[in-house]
Every structure is written in structure tokens, then in C-alpha cells.
Design an enzyme around this catalytic site. Structure first.
Site, short mmCIF file in Angstrom:
data_model
loop_
_atom_site.label_atom_id
_atom_site.label_comp_id
_atom_site.label_asym_id
_atom_site.label_seq_id
_atom_site.Cartn_x
_atom_site.Cartn_y
_atom_site.Cartn_z
N GLU A 422 0.88 -1.25 0.03
CA GLU A 422 -0.02 0.13 0.04
C GLU A 422 0.77 1.31 0.24
O GLU A 422 0.83 2.14 0.87
CB GLU A 422 -0.83 -0.01 1.22
N GLU A 498 -3.70 -10.34 -0.48
CA GLU A 498 -4.57 -10.33 0.68
C GLU A 498 -5.86 -10.86 0.22
O GLU A 498 -6.19 -10.36 -0.85
CB GLU A 498 -4.79 -8.88 1.30
#
Ligand code: IPT
Length: 985
Positions: A422, A498
Site C-alpha cells: 500500500e 490479501e
């Protein structure tokens, strides 16, 4: 401050560490014969509120406090009275103004001191180095008052050459650590903000002619079966002798040597060979695993074979120690993973303690080693000022990947490098990627934050829907705007870095993803978010222990329970989600195909010779026959086991009214091997549903106060008042549950969350109005409507009571939704609150799926059988209380009430016109309303009632807290439901 000091980089400088040695490999403890000195233990400590502390690095801090290193200062002391600040949690948002590289002046800063004495022999030659394995976030090192280095990279190693500052006898080591620094902007991982020297510190002798750095290549050629070993040594002596004693191999550093007939390393067979590298001045023993990782034709392979990653994301966490995890905890994690059939770990979102990688090498886990980089807090600003895209930051970011790769590249378990998490798109990705490739061309690269995937070797996403994953698997994903980028991306394997957000009760839908992974070569697997709830051990003012989450420590800004989204509860108790994961990841996949079971060997390299396939025939929970089928499956091979063939005449003596399951378990031949549920895989198929219950032929009786039906007392209005002498406080239809975290949060793909929809529809405040009571033949029929205030949607309910005998009554509950309902409903069933002291101690014995809780989309681990738990043990104490504990497919349950056992047997259970085998059972010592209102488990107290849910069906769990909600195959829609129950008391 002297001028020279002003010129030093500060905690607000955007520069790589200064005064430090080049990063080097980290030998396992005891793996080098160069001397080392452990500097962990008690140090002197003082906390200041600004980075400019004024403390003199020559001040030994003799009057200061004592602190344990490694550790976080915020977690030092008693869990309800931490003297040095408190933990604070934000996920995405920075807890400081976004003003890089500046940070607030209010900046908790720890001054650490300790002395150490270096053996005289160390100073006869060579250098003396202090190594820090992890300090959060920025620090400055001084020895004997001389400032030597400034470093950062909280989860990266720092080595400082202190030789020239040493004196005979005691040397004073001073370390100043700031909580906030420019580097905070690149370390915005979703975790507690915790500071300090949280990994070990050692003094190391670097002998003259020693091994400064080692690059180990141990490749495996799956065609010839040969290994190739090449060791490069940095240092004065690059021509070290390299030996593999076990194989009698001896060579020289810098030369490649073929090693015929080695056993390759894989997570399935983590074969390691000692490789001794010896310069004469220093000998280091590396544990080499011969293996080759490659992407071949868009498929991720190890040793020439496609390998699927059945993974989890692991943060380092212990409830009392934060990220200062002990070796015991690292081992516990590895063993728990292996036990639950996890074969891969993403070290989210930073390089783990190096010992963890030693353990992954040894026990066999594929590792995606992730760089210490996350700039997520820039996303809410539209990525304005993101360091990933700012050339000023390039040297810092390149330094980080360099240190990761140099520290960890000798580990066979590391199969993928990840640039970070991220951190958005940006030009520095190319530089980081190039830096890694220059150091190590043997592993593919990963990064999710830029879906173009230009600088990496796999296309990665988090939390897509299973529909999208299916498209990607088939190579039919939407086009990337740039044609060349699109064309390249289509050649890459796909990974879910994820998926399946394990927050609270969940995740649901694991099977849906993993079936796709198994089906499509391009899909290389996925990593569940995440391994453990980061609940911090703390206490209420009256001393009651509990695990705190965001907001429990007075944070100004926090993300609440998002920190409790793991497969393990904070104390490392496996949650039902982990048990389910084990069933889904099992190496021997057993699943129904029509009336049969298909058995697939999911191992990439291993046959099932070590596995016994044991079947049982389970009738109303009891094993009535069992046997073994004999198949040894090659890797990737499958076979269909047909109960019709296997059972022979075993079904003949079975009661024709029983619910019968054929259960097949893959058991390790080595009975001492510990796996979740004891098995390497299991599956079941329903052989026969229950026959209808024999008709009830008794008659309801009028009493002075109302009606009696067998053991059941109703008042004149038809309201249930007692069963078998146990008073009933409440009995009504139900359609609600205490929302799970996934219910509470709107999914990425839906306009409204389930909990909000249910609350709007009044389901959280249901009451039942009894309308009529009358005799219809031998049945006492009660009609009612169950609805909540301010809503026009409700359930029309019809209860049909029939007596069987004095002790037994039949009840048919028919539910028909009326009015405007939302798209989903939490449950459709009947709720009973029975007066019962010590309801938690009541024992429930049931035939159905178990022993663990199960939901419509989390039911692979639940197997047919007969199970027993106390009501207390039926509860799962999620870090934030919520719906939990359902048992599905129950055909009979006996509840050990104080007045005598109450048995509930299932007759026909129909949902939306479809038969389902048995009901769903939930028993609690408190109400759903209390469960929903509690923020922590200790706030729940038994209320003198036993709350029993007997449901025709329940809604799945999904993963809405982050990703998709309940998938259509597990969603419960408002529909008619019929529940036929036989109550014996
Ligand atoms: C994703 C993060 O990568 C992970 O660290 C964690 O925060 C998770 O979310 C939520 O628990 S990023 C998110 C925008 C999907």
C-alpha cells in the site's frame, strides 16, 4: 549544540542511514565462530517528549529507570499502568499531520544506555560492530560519548562499527530513539504505533579476514536432479573454502559446483544441508536448501513444478510484547501454520525477525519477504506527496530493499521479494525493483500497489470478488489502458496478496477462492488477511484482564477493531476461522461430487503414501461402520471414492429413519503428527436425509391457565410458558443476530451493509404479537407476527403444537416473510430463553456437524458426528463480541437443564421450499442484544437465562469488512421456512 552536530542528519532527514556498515546476511544464532556478545537485557532508560532531548550521550543515565531490551517502551510495565505512554492504533491514517518530512515537536524520544566490555582479544585485530536487528523508528548511536551513526528502517538491521570509539573496560553505549521521524511516512503499516529497541542488540567481533557477506546460490535442476552450489564471499578473503560435509563436497567461494543427487528443498520436504564457509579467520555454517523458483509460461513454479501458495499474512505480534516477539512465539507461529496446512507466509508488511526465516527454512514454509514500506496515509490525500513517487525518497527506498535482500537472500524459504505494501504507484518502484534484481535474480518480485505490475513478476490484488478472480484465472480480466503493459501483465501469474479478511467471525467463502486457485494454473494462490488479532493485554480499573483494540487507550484517532482481524485470537487460540482454513487448505482435498467424494492430492512433490483414507458411516451422529480405502495418489492426482461401492451392505442394518453421512478422512500414518482435526483433509457426503418423524398421536389438554401439550405449557393466549417444568421467559421467531464485524461494515461491492439493512428493517428490535390460538384437529395452532418498531416488514408465524406423549411434544414453526424485506436476513428460526441459573455450565450434546462452529460459507471443517460441549465452551470469545457458536446440520440435541434434559430432534427442515439436513443450534448464557452491545468479552455476564436458537437457516459470514460480502451461494434471503422439532423433556 556544536555546529558539527547541526550538520548531522536528524530524525527529519530523508537520507539513508549514516555511519553504518553495508547490510550483510544474518547468520543464524551460533552459526558463526566469530565471537558475539549479547547486549539484550536491562538497560537504563529515560523518556523525553521531544527529539532534542538535551541528554548527553556521555551520560551513563545511572539515575534513570531500568528497561528491558528488546521491548517497546509503551508496553513496559504493568498492563494497566504503563509508565511510558500507551499503544495507539491507526490503520491507514497517520496519527500525525501529514507534513513530510516534518513531524510534531511533541515526539516521545527514548534515551537508552548500557555499558559493555569487549574481550581484549577482539581488539587485537578486526573490528567491533554493534548490530541492531530492529529499532522503531529513528535512532542515533553513540559510544563513549561519540556519536557514530543515525539509522532507521524499523524492521531492518543496522550495523555500526564502533572499534575506534572503544576503550578498555566498560564502554558506554547510548541510543536515542524517536517515535516519530521522516521515516514514519514510509512505515504506515496497519498495526499499533509502538516504539523502541524491539529486536535484539549484539556486539560482534568481525575478525580480520572474516566473512563480511555471503551470497549463497543453491539451485536445483529438476531435469537432472543435480544441485548447483555457488557461494560468493565479500571481505578481505573472497576465496573461502566452501564445504558440504554431509555430501563430502568441497570447493572454493566464487566457483559453481554441481552436486549430483541432492534432495531438493520445498515447503513439503524442507531438506537442508549445512554449508560451511571458511576463510580461516571465520567459519560460518549456512543451512542451504537446493531449490529453484521460476515463473514458467505464466505459472509460478518451484523445482520445475507448479506450486500453489496456501498462505497467510503474518504480522509480528504478542499481546504483552507487541512486535518484540520471542523465539518461542516465532516457533509457535510456524508450528501452528504447519498444523493448519498453511504452506506460505507473506511477512506483512516488513521483513520479520530473521530467526523466523530460519524456522521457515527448517519447517518448510514458502515466504514472500516484504520490504519495510507502506505509505498508505497518503491515499486519502489522493497520493499527493507520496514518497513512492518522490525522487527525494529514492535513496531511502532503495536502501531498504537492499538491506532486506542482503539480510535474507540466503534463506531457501524466501521465494518472493515484495517491494512493500500500500505505497501507491510511483517512479521509485522501478528503482527498488532494479536494485533487487541487481542483487538477486533468482526470485520473482511482487507489489500490489500498482496494478500495472510493470516492475514485478506477478499480477497481485487484494480482496477482489471470486468472480473477478475466475476471470483473471481464465486470462479474461479487463484490459489495462496501455496495450504493452496489458500484454505483459497477461503473461504473469496472479496472486491474492490479501483475501478473506479474518476479522471477528469469519472469513466466509474461503473455499470459493481456493477452488479457483486449484482450478487455474495462472492463479498461484493467496494469503488470508491476517494471522493474528493484535489485541493488547490490558486490564480494567478493577483488574479484569482483556485484550484492547483501537480506541481502548484514549487515542485521538483510531481504527477500532480493524486491528483484531486474525485467524488466531490474541492469545494464539485458533479461531474457528483458522480451523476452517485448515480444512480448506488441507493437502488432501476431499469434496463431494454428486453422490461421491473426490480425493485430490494437492501436494506438488509428495505422494499420499503417508496418508490413510479412512471412512466412517455416521448415522444420527454415531459411527455405525468404518473402513479404509487404499489409494496412493501421485502429486496432483485424484480419485473418486463412491460410498455406493465402498459401503457394500454396511448400510443395511442402519435405522432407515436416521440421517446418514459418509465421512472420509485423510489421516497421517504417523499418528504422532499433529494436524488440525488430526487430519490431512476430510470431506463428507450425505447418504440419506432423515425420514419424516412418526406422526404425533396425542392430544393437547386444556388446563386452568391455558394448554398443555406433552411437557409443554402454554398460557390461554397460546404463549409458551414452560417446558418440562423449566420456565420459558421468551419464545418467538427470530431473524436477527448480533452483528459480526463483517455484518457491520459495508462491503466494497454493496450499497449497504447487512447490519444496517437489518436494523433499518427493524430486525434488531423484534417482538412477537400472538394473534390467535385454536384447535385444529389434534393440533393446537397459534398464529403470530414478529416485527420490529418503525418497520413494516415482519414474519407471519404459525406454530402447530401436537402431543406425542407426556414427555414429548411436536412443534412445527412456519415462517412467512411479509412486507418489504432487505435482500438478506441473519437467520430464520425460533428463539427460546429458558430460566436457568449457571446456564454456561449446561451441557449440550448434539448429533450434527461439529465440533466447531460453522456457518453457511464456513463449514468445511465441520464433520458429521456426535459432539458435546458446555454452553460456555460453545462460545467463541472474539476480541469484540459478536454472533458466534452456531452448529449446523443438527438432527438431535440434548440440553442438560437443571430440571432434567431437554431433547430437541429435527423433523423436516425446509428453507425456501428446499429440504436441509437438520437445524442450526446456538446456545448462550446471554442474549443477542447483550452480545451486540458488548465491546469486550469480559463485559458479557450470564443473565439467568439459557438462550437457545433453533434455526432453519443462517446467513453466511463473508468478508465484507474488507472485500466482498456473503457470496450468493451462502446468502440467506427472506423466504418461507419450516422447522419441525420434537421436544422431549
Ligand atoms: C489492506 C492492508 O494491506 C492491510 O495491511 C490491512 O490494513 C487490510 O487492508 C485491512 O485490515 S489495504 C485495504 C485498503 C484493503
Amino acid at each position: 549544540m556544536p555546529a558539527a552536530e547541526n550538520a548531522r542528519p536528524t530524525h527529519e532527514s530523508v537520507v539513508p542511514p549514516t555511519g553504518v556498515r553495508p547490510a550483510r546476511f544474518r547468520p543464524a544464532d551460533g552459526a558463526t565462530d566469530a565471537a558475539t556478545l549479547d547486549l539484550d537485557g536491562t538497560w537504563r532508560f529515560r523518556l523525553f517528549d521531544e527529539a532534542v532531548t538535551g541528554a548527553d550521550p556521555a551520560d551513563a543515565g545511572e539515575s534513570w529507570d531500568a528497561i528491558e531490551v528488546p521491548g517497546h517502551w509503551q508496553l513496559t510495565g504493568a498492563p494497566d499502568a504503563w509508565p511510558y505512554g500507551k499503544p495507539a492504533y491507526t490503520n491507514v491514517l497517520f496519527p500525525i499531520p501529514v507534513d513530510p518530512p516534518r513531524v510534531p515537536r511533541a515526539n516521545p524520544t527514548g534515551e537508552y544506555r548500557r555499558t559493555f566490555t569487549v574481550p581484549a582479544s577482539w581488539r587485537d585485530g578486526g573490528r567491533v560492530v554493534i548490530r541492531f536487528d530492529g529499532v522503531d523508528s529513528w535512532f542515533e548511536v553513540a559510544v563513549n560519548g561519540r556519536v557514530l551513526a543515525q539509522s532507521h528502517g524499523s524492521r531492518l538491521p543496522t550495523e555500526v562499527d564502533v572499534t575506534d570509539a572503544l576503550v578498555d573496560g566498560d564502554n558506554l553505549l547510548a541510543v536515542r530513539v524517536t517515535q516519530w521521524s521522516a521515516l514514519t511516512y514510509v512505515e504506515d503499516q496497519d498495526q499499533w504505533w509502538l516504539s523502541g529497541i524491539f529486536r535484539g542488540v549484539t556486539a560482534q567481533h568481525r575478525p580480520a579476514g572474516g566473512i563480511e557477506h555471503v551470497t549463497l546460490h543453491a539451485d536445483y535442476d529438476h531435469v537432472t536432479g543435480d544441485g548447483t552450489l555457488r557461494v560468493e564471499v565479500e571481505g578481505e578473503r573472497t576465496d573461502a573454502v566452501v564445504r558440504i560435509p554431509e555430501l563430502g563436497v568441497e570447493t572454493t567461494a566464487g566457483r559453481a559446483v554441481r552436486v549430483p543427487g541432492v534432495e531438493p528443498w520445498s515447503a513439503e520436504s524442507p531438506r537442508l544441508y549445512d554449508v560451511v564457509v571458511d576463510t580461516g579467520s571465520e567459519a560460518v555454517t549456512l543451512r542451504a536448501g537446493f531449490r529453484t523458483v521460476a515463473v514458467v509460461d505464466g505459472v509460478f513454479t518451484v523445482n520445475g513444478t507448479a506450486v500453489k501458495l496456501y498462505g497467510v499474512n503474518r504480522h509480528e505480534f504478542e499481546p504483552t510484547r507487541g512486535r518484540a516477539v520471542t523465539p518461542e512465539t516465532m516457533l509457535a507461529d510456524v508450528l501452528l501454520m504447519k498444523r493448519h496446512h498453511v504452506n506460505a507466509v507473506r511477512t506483512s508488511h516488513y521483513p520479520p525477525h530473521p530467526h523466523f526465516l530460519d524456522l521457515c527454512d527448517e519447517h518448510g514454509l514458502y515466504v514472500m519477504d516484504e520490504n519495510d514500506l507502506e505509505t498508505h496515509g497518503f491515499e486519502p490525500l489522493g497520493w499527493r506527496g507520496n514518497p513512492t513517487d518522490d525522487p527525494t525518497w529514492e535513496p531511502v527506498l532503495v536502501d531498504r530493499v537492499t538491506r532486506m535482500v542482503r539480510r535474507d537472500a540466503h534463506h531457501p524459504s524466501v521465494v518472493i521479494w515484495s517491494l512493500g505494501n500500500e505505497a501507491g504507484p510511483g517512479r521509485n518502484l522501478a528503482a527498488m525493483s532494479a536494485a533487487i534484481r541487481a542483487l538477486d535474480g533468482t526470485r520473482p518480485l511482487h507489489y500490489e500497489g500498482d496494478w500495472a505490475s510493470e516492475h514485478v513478476d506477478m499480477y497481485s490484488r487484494m480482496y477482489p470478488t471470486s468472480e473477478e478472480v475466475a476471470l483473471i484465472g481464465r486470462g479474461h480480466e479487463g484490459a489495462w489502458p496501455d496495450g504493452a503493459v496489458d500484454a505483459r501483465r497477461r503473461t504473469l501469474p496472479f496472486v491474492l496478496c490479501e483475501y478473506a479478511h479474518a476479522m471477528g467471525n469469519g472469513p466466509g467463502g474461503l473455499t470459493d477462492y481456493i477452488d479457483l486457485v486449484d482450478a487455474h494454473p495462472r492463479l498461484m494462490g493467496g494469503f488470508v488477511w491476517e494471522w493474528i488479532d493484535h489485541g493488547i493485554a490490558t486490564r480494567t480499573p478493577d483488574g479484569t484482564p482483556f485484550f484492547g483494540y483501537g480506541g481502548d487507550f484514549g487515542e485521538e484517532l483510531h481504527d477500532g477493531v480493524f486491528i483484531a482481524d486474525g485467524l488466531l485470537l490474541p492469545d494464539r487460540t485458533p479461531s474457528p476461522g483458522l480451523v476452517e482454513l485448515a480444512a480448506v487448505y488441507a493437502p488432501v482435498r476431499i469434496r463431494p461430487v454428486g453422490d461421491d467424494l473426490e480425493v485430490l492430492n494437492r501436494y506438488a512433490f509428495t505422494t499420499t503414501a503417508h496418508v490413510r483414507l479412512v471412512w466412517t458411516l455416521v448415522a444420527d451422529g454415531l459411527t455405525v461402520a468404518s473402513g479404509e480405502v487404499d489409494h496412493v495418489l501421485a502429486p496432483g492426482a485424484s480419485v473418486v471414492v463412491s460410498p455406493a461401492t465402498v459401503l457394500g451392505d454396511a448400510l443395511d442394518p442402519v435405522d432407515p429413519r436416521a440421517t446418514v453421512w459418509f465421512v472420509l478422512r485423510a489421516l497421517p500414518r504417523d499418528a504422532s503428527a499433529a494436524f488440525s482435526g488430526g487430519s490431512l483433509g476430510a470431506g463428507q457426503v450425505l447418504v440419506r436425509g432423515a425420514a419424516a418423524l412418526a406422526p404425533a398421536t396425542g392430544t393437547p389438554v386444556r388446563t386452568a391457565v391455558g394448554h398443555r401439550v406433552g411437557p409443554v405449557e402454554l398460557d390461554a393466549s397460546g404463549r409458551l410458558v414452560a417446558i418440562g417444568g423449566t420456565p420459558v421467559r421468551l419464545a418467538r421467531a427470530d431473524a436477527w443476530r448480533a452483528p459480526t464485524d463483517n455484518d457491520r461494515i459495508r462491503s466494497w461491492y454493496d450499497a449497504i451493509g447487512d447490519d444496517e439493512a437489518w436494523t433499518r428493517a427493524g430486525l434488531s428490535r423484534l417482538h412477537e404479537r400472538v394473534d390467535t390460538v385454536r384447535r385444529e384437529g389434534d393440533a393446537l395452532v397459534v398464529t403470530a407476527r414478529t416485527a420490529g418498531a418503525a418497520s413494516d416488514c415482519g414474519l407471519d408465524v404459525r406454530y402447530e403444537w401436537r402431543a406425542v406423549d407426556d414427555r414429548t411434544a411436536d412443534l412445527v414453526v412456519r415462517l412467512t416473510p411479509s412486507g418489504r424485506w432487505p435482500g438478506s436476513v441473519a437467520r430464520l428460526g425460533w428463539l427460546l430463553a429458558l430460566e436457568q441459573d449457571d446456564a454456561g455450565d449446561v451441557v449440550v450434546d448434539w448429533a450434527g456437524l461439529g465440533p466447531h462452529e460453522s456457518y453457511a460459507d464456513s463449514t468445511r471443517a465441520a464433520l458429521a458426528g456426535r459432539w458435546q460441549h458446555s454452553v460456555d465452551a460453545l462460545q467463541t470469545r472474539y476480541t469484540r463480541p459478536q454472533e458466534n457458536g452456531a452448529r449446523r446440520g443438527v438432527t438431535t440435541a440434548t440440553v442438560g437443564l437443571a430440571a432434567g434434559p431437554l431433547t430437541v430432534a429435527a423433523g423436516a427442515v425446509r428453507v425456501g421450499g428446499r429440504d436441509v439436513p437438520g437445524f442450526e443450534l446456538t446456545a448462550r448464557p446471554w442474549s443477542d442484544a447483550a452480545l451486540a452491545a458488548a465491546d469486550h468479552p469480559h463485559e458479557l455476564t450470564p443473565d439467568g437465562l439459557l438462550w437457545l436458537h433453533l434455526d432453519a437457516a443462517g446467513h453466511g459470514l463473508g468478508s465484507a469488512a474488507c472485500g466482498p460480502g456473503v457470496l450468493p451461494n451462502a446468502a440467506l434471503h427472506p423466504t418461507t421456512a419450516t422447522l419441525h422439532l420434537r421436544l422431549t423433556a
